[in-house]
Design a protein around this motif. Structure first.
Motif: not given
Ligand SMILES: Nc1ncnc2c1ncn2[C@@H]1O[C@H](COP(=O)(O)OP(=O)(O)OP(=O)(O)O)[C@@H](O)[C@H]1O
Ligand SMILES: [Mg+2]
Lengths: 283, 283
Positions: B49-57
């Motif tokens: 989940k964090s990895s996904l969000l970090n990619a959007v960021a």
């Protein structure tokens, strides 16, 4: 506007001590205790020394050539106001100040850059690791040959002494900066320059100030040693010359002066640190 | 509803480099957040989940697939996407106001305008009166509110939140959810919200995505059609409880699968020990 102050409450408080007043007095006493104990220890130290010197104590330790505090004090009254002594103090301060400021100006940016970029770390750090274990005093002969003047060579030695503690502490501070703060800054639009200015520099600041305090201490050690070995002036030279000239009270006088100068310098660094880091004041 | 703030995550995958073969954190995820929509992601710990969000960021590049906001592929962090982190990420050396103004300062907005905008946002989050405090004086809930306000100050098109209330107690958490809902409705901004709290996801979201155990995929997409405004005491309605049961079931399957290997192995070992009487020897 001289209004007569009502006096009854004060009188009441004085005649019937309330529990609060008693508590306040205990607080005041508790605040005085450290001061009292410190004074006691210092007085005991001076008294023992005075006694040992006055009786020419010779029991393994030999006090017959050690001037008593009273003699040192009398000598200080005569020497401290003299132009020569003042000049020695000023010259040493100049050397420490210059060496220290140059060291800080070189070490902090170096530490910031090495801490941020692995490539800079790989380039610079091994060289630092080779140079670091060599004490600044060991540089004295090379430094005398390297620099045109006495003043410059002593400043250089001070610089070397102060440089490494500041560099290493800056690096340590960089490592302590929370990576999430860097991410936060980047996601708020900060570029590389702003990240250094707004995140790494303040983040590493507490450690940098630790480095500055240590660097200042080592700077004084270095300048005194260098002046003793090679100087023609300065408070280190004054102290060593006093030994050669059999002016034994001046030795102690020099030592006291060096101690006081060190004390004032580190207090100045701490004061600067408080000004530069107001966010730590609340803790 | 606004016409910007469209997040498109299209067959996104992310591998982390390791000594051996790259480790797949996210296998294949496709998610769309429409302008002004509130979308949550739930899933077992470590599913990416964090990895996904970090990619959007824009902190990490996609290994596979594409991440875009308003049709522009993400290549780096930027103030057009506000990010709120799970851990507290306020700059300790900046006051609340300075933290909130940071993004605007990076944009080159003048001090007067900055202060006015910061004040407006801080009042929206109930933080008036704390502008000049340093973060270490704030409670956890206040810190996260400042974090949200800071991320919103630059007027981003989307707001990304990674378990922002994870460290808060239940009561504070509910108040924070209410405040976030208010802000979101007021600004009409698109939100992508990561949480492991099912109630929180239902209370806040228009849609909830459930992810599988690592490497993450989308296991289910659950629309939340509960009417707004949603009240905290409306969380016991039949509709709410049905959604809760559905999501809990989906996540439990995945959590068991995530721990399945270790758990099964451990239990098998225990059985063997019991059968062979080794435990009896030990006891
Ligand atoms: N920098 C990294 N290098 C290598 N592996 C990583 C890295 N960051 C995360 N991982 C791994 O990738 C997987 C996904 O991590 P991620 O943090 O995205 O999960 P998550 O869903 O946010 O978990 P949690 O719910 O615990 O926060 C985990 O197995 C994690 O160990
Ligand atoms: Mg996470």
């Amino acid at each position: 506007m001289d209004m007569p102050m009502p006096t009854e409450p004060a009188v009441l408080a004085a005649t019937t001590p309330s529990p609060e007043a008693a508590a306040r007095r205990r607080m005041r006493l508790a605040k005085l205790r450290p001061l009292a104990l410190a004074t006691l220890a210092i007085a005991a130290f001076l008294a023992a020394w005075q006694a040992a010197s006055a009786t020419h104590l010779d029991f393994f330790l030999r006090f017959d050539n050690i001037p008593a505090p009273s003699i040192v004090f009398a000598r200080a009254v005569a020497v401290v106001p003299s132009a020569d002594f003042l000049n020695d103090v000023i010259v040493s301060c100049e050397r420490v100040f210059l060496g220290f400021v140059l060291a800080a100006l070189a070490a902090v940016p170096t530490g910031l850059v090495i801490g941020r970029y692995p490539i800079a770390h790989e380039l610079v750090f091994p060289l630092c690791e080779i140079l670091r274990p060599v004490p600044a005093i060991a540089w004295v002969p090379i430094s005398i040959m390297l620099w045109p003047t006495d003043f410059q060579s002593i400043v250089f030695i001070t610089f070397l002494g102060a440089f490494f503690p500041i560099l290493l502490n800056t690096l340590l501070g960089m490592r302590r900066v929370d990576p999430v703060l860097v991410l936060a800054a980047r996601s708020l639009g900060a570029g590389e320059g702003a990240i250094f200015r707004e995140v790494y520099l303040p983040g590493a600041m507490p450690a940098i100030f630790t480095g500055l305090a240590v660097g200042m201490g080592v700077g004084w050690v270095s300048v005194i040693a260098a002046e003793m070995i090679s100087g023609q002036s300065g408070i280190g030279y004054f102290t060593w010359a006093a030994y050669s000239l059999i002016q034994y009270p001046d030795i102690v006088l020099g030592m006291v002066a060096i101690g006081l100068l060190g004390l004032v310098s580190s207090a100045a660094i701490r004061g600067l640190g408080r000004l530069a880091m107001p966010w730590l004041a609340t803790q | 509803m606004r016409d910007s703030g469209l997040i498109e995550i299209d067959h996104f995958g992310l591998d982390y480099a390791s000594d051996g073969a790259p480790i797949a954190a996210v296998a294949d995820v496709s998610i769309t957040v429409r302008p002004g929509e509130f979308v949550s992601i739930v899933g077992p710990s470590g599913c990416g989940k964090s990895s996904l969000l970090n990619a959007v960021a824009g902190f990490v590049p996609a290994t596979r697939g594409r991440v875009a906001v308003d049709g522009v592929a993400i290549t780096r962090p930027g103030a057009d996407r506000g990010m709120v982190f799970q851990q507290y990420s306020l700059f300790p050396w900046k006051t609340v106001r300075q933290n909130v103004e940071f993004g605007l300062k990076m944009k080159g907005v003048g001090a007067g305008t900055r202060e006015r905008m910061a004040r407006t946002l801080l009042s929206l989050a109930g933080l008036i009166g704390f502008e000049d405090q340093y973060p270490d004086r704030l409670s956890g809930g206040m810190k996260q509110r400042v974090g949200i306000v800071r991320a919103l100050a630059t007027g981003p098109k989307v707001l990304l939140l990674d378990e922002p209330f994870g460290a808060l107690d239940a009561q504070t958490r509910q108040i924070m959810q209410q405040i976030l809902t208010n802000i979101w409705q007021r600004l009409g901004i698109s939100v992508l919200f990561v949480t492991h709290d099912i109630d929180e996801a239902i209370f806040l979201s228009d849609r909830v995505y459930v992810m599988t155990a690592r490497p993450g995929r989308i296991k289910a997409e659950v629309p939340i059609t509960l009417p707004r405004p949603r009240e905290v005491d409306g969380m016991m309605t039949a509709d709410f409880l049905a959604l809760r049961a559905e999501l809990a079931g989906l996540i439990r399957e995945e959590s068991l699968r995530a721990m399945g290997g270790e758990l099964a192995g451990g239990l098998a070992g225990l059985d063997v020990m019991l059968r062979d009487g080794e435990l009896a020897d030990l006891l």
